[in-house]
Design a protein around this motif. Structure first.
Motif, PDB file in Angstrom:
ATOM      1  N   LEU A  80       0.774  -0.766  -0.110  1.00 51.61           N
ATOM      2  CA  LEU A  80       0.848  -0.443   0.518  1.00 51.61           C
ATOM      3  C   LEU A  80       0.424   1.240  -0.238  1.00 51.61           C
ATOM      4  N   ALA A  81       2.505   0.876   1.124  1.00 47.12           N
ATOM      5  CA  ALA A  81       2.435   2.285   1.115  1.00 47.12           C
ATOM      6  C   ALA A  81       3.789   2.771  -0.544  1.00 47.12           C
ATOM      7  N   ARG A  82       4.123   1.924  -1.349  1.00 46.91           N
ATOM      8  CA  ARG A  82       4.380   1.338  -2.513  1.00 46.91           C
ATOM      9  C   ARG A  82       3.343   2.555  -3.350  1.00 46.91           C
ATOM     10  N   GLU A  83       2.165   1.910  -3.473  1.00 47.70           N
ATOM     11  CA  GLU A  83       1.378   2.231  -4.381  1.00 47.70           C
ATOM     12  C   GLU A  83      -0.074   3.493  -4.170  1.00 47.70           C
ATOM     13  N   MET A  84       0.043   4.090  -2.963  1.00 50.20           N
ATOM     14  CA  MET A  84      -0.862   5.184  -3.466  1.00 50.20           C
ATOM     15  C   MET A  84      -0.267   6.505  -3.953  1.00 50.20           C
ATOM     16  N   PRO A  85       1.124   6.196  -3.773  1.00 50.92           N
ATOM     17  CA  PRO A  85       1.386   7.539  -4.987  1.00 50.92           C
ATOM     18  C   PRO A  85       1.496   7.573  -5.909  1.00 50.92           C
ATOM     19  N   THR A  86       1.088   6.346  -6.928  1.00 51.67           N
ATOM     20  CA  THR A  86       0.533   5.875  -8.300  1.00 51.67           C
ATOM     21  C   THR A  86       0.111   6.501  -8.193  1.00 51.67           C
ATOM     22  N   GLN A  87      -1.166   5.845  -6.873  1.00 47.50           N
ATOM     23  CA  GLN A  87      -3.072   7.050  -7.464  1.00 47.50           C
ATOM     24  C   GLN A  87      -2.988   8.402  -6.951  1.00 47.50           C
ATOM     25  N   GLY A  88      -1.354   9.189  -6.670  1.00 50.72           N
ATOM     26  CA  GLY A  88      -1.209  10.534  -6.833  1.00 50.72           C
ATOM     27  C   GLY A  88      -1.575  11.097  -4.981  1.00 50.72           C
ATOM     28  N   ILE A  89      -1.316  10.216  -4.325  1.00 52.23           N
ATOM     29  CA  ILE A  89      -2.118  10.081  -3.156  1.00 52.23           C
ATOM     30  C   ILE A  89      -0.840  11.146  -2.558  1.00 52.23           C
ATOM     31  N   THR A  90      -0.945  12.628  -1.663  1.00 56.13           N
ATOM     32  CA  THR A  90      -0.182  14.017  -1.328  1.00 56.13           C
ATOM     33  C   THR A  90       0.756  13.018   0.115  1.00 56.13           C
ATOM     34  N   GLN A  91       1.605  13.720   0.696  1.00 61.57           N
ATOM     35  CA  GLN A  91       1.195  13.526   2.036  1.00 61.57           C
ATOM     36  C   GLN A  91       0.570  13.736   2.856  1.00 61.57           C
ATOM     37  N   ALA A  92      -0.513  15.287   2.260  1.00 64.42           N
ATOM     38  CA  ALA A  92      -1.308  15.475   4.088  1.00 64.42           C
ATOM     39  C   ALA A  92      -2.581  14.202   4.037  1.00 64.42           C
ATOM     40  N   GLY A  93      -2.843  14.200   1.950  1.00 68.53           N
ATOM     41  CA  GLY A  93      -3.315  12.852   2.692  1.00 68.53           C
ATOM     42  C   GLY A  93      -3.318  11.493   3.258  1.00 68.53           C
ATOM     43  N   LEU A  94      -1.585  11.047   3.056  1.00 66.60           N
ATOM     44  CA  LEU A  94      -1.279  10.315   3.712  1.00 66.60           C
ATOM     45  C   LEU A  94      -1.337   9.775   4.834  1.00 66.60           C
ATOM     46  N   ASP A  95      -1.317  11.300   5.650  1.00 72.61           N
ATOM     47  CA  ASP A  95      -1.436  11.391   6.723  1.00 72.61           C
ATOM     48  C   ASP A  95      -2.885  11.130   7.427  1.00 72.61           C
ATOM     49  N   LEU A  96      -3.845  11.113   6.067  1.00 76.37           N
ATOM     50  CA  LEU A  96      -5.194  11.156   7.052  1.00 76.37           C
ATOM     51  C   LEU A  96      -5.508   9.674   6.923  1.00 76.37           C
ATOM     52  N   VAL A  97      -4.966   8.881   5.839  1.00 77.96           N
ATOM     53  CA  VAL A  97      -5.183   7.930   5.662  1.00 77.96           C
ATOM     54  C   VAL A  97      -4.534   7.622   7.362  1.00 77.96           C
ATOM     55  N   THR A  98      -3.406   7.683   7.225  1.00 77.04           N
ATOM     56  CA  THR A  98      -2.650   7.146   8.736  1.00 77.04           C
ATOM     57  C   THR A  98      -3.366   7.315  10.088  1.00 77.04           C
ATOM     58  N   ARG A  99      -4.091   8.849  10.331  1.00 76.38           N
ATOM     59  CA  ARG A  99      -5.069   9.264  11.390  1.00 76.38           C
ATOM     60  C   ARG A  99      -6.212   8.225  11.604  1.00 76.38           C
ATOM     61  N   TYR A 100      -7.137   8.092   9.758  1.00 84.69           N
ATOM     62  CA  TYR A 100      -8.285   6.911   9.714  1.00 84.69           C
ATOM     63  C   TYR A 100      -7.560   5.278  10.567  1.00 84.69           C
TER      64      TYR A 100
END
Length: 192
Positions: free
Chosen positions: A140-160
């Motif tokens: 997931l960590a490798r693939e999410m940036p491929t889908q266009g996630i930003t650091q802010a989006g990643l931080d939201l997913v982490t908090r989720y």
């Protein structure tokens, strides 16, 4: 695993007549037990273990041709096992999970720490163990940036994943949509 070069049955260091430092024998035994447990968990066969043990010796003929690929898989698994046990034993630590994507560097360390603990991942019949869950989380960590996630989006997913925010909060910036696309790719390629 015995000490190479030890003429007696003692726990002396390899190639020396010195006695181990206090607690060293227990530490080494713990490392060996950790590796033994991991080899069982990943399905190492006796032949794999014998070949790996032979490779630790001075006169090992590294396979070539058709057998080279199988040997590389054994060597990689053994190396990963040793690294994991070093980390468990406190001798080492995982390198931070940074990935460069274009002009941005993203830090996945917090996500990797939170992800395998989620009940919906660990409880999934496809995973069942923390190691397999961690494999999915790495994907997931490798693939999410491929889908266009930003650091802010990643931080939201982490908090989720940490249950700090709700689904609707995490949907900001399409973070969950990108996560879900990444999940589909990772789940479809995950080994049985």
């Amino acid at each position: 695993m015995g000490w190479k070069g030890s003429s007696s049955g003692s726990d002396a260091r390899p190639g020396s007549n010195e006695q181990p430092e206090e607690g060293e024998a227990e530490r080494v035994a713990g490392e060996c037990q950790c590796q033994f447990n991991r080899f069982q968990a990943i399905g190492f066969t006796q032949a794999d273990l014998d070949q790996y043990a032979a490779s630790l010796g001075e006169k090992f003929d590294y396979p070539t041709g058709d057998k080279e690929k199988a040997w590389q898989a054994i060597a990689t698994s053994a190396s990963d096992t040793a690294t994991g046990c070093d980390i468990i034993g406190g001798k080492s630590q995982w390198q931070p999970a940074y990935f460069n994507h274009g002009d941005q560097t993203q830090d996945f360390s917090d996500f990797i720490a939170a992800c395998p603990a989620k009940d919906f991942i660990l409880g999934n019949r496809k995973f069942g163990t923390r190691d397999r869950a961690l494999g999915l989380c790495g994907c997931l960590a490798r693939e999410m940036p491929t889908q266009g996630i930003t650091q802010a989006g990643l931080d939201l997913v982490t908090r989720y994943y940490r249950d700090e925010i709700s689904d609707s909060d995490a949907e900001a910036e399409d973070a969950l949509a990108m996560h879900d696309k990444a999940s589909e790719g990772c789940l479809s390629s995950f080994p049985k």
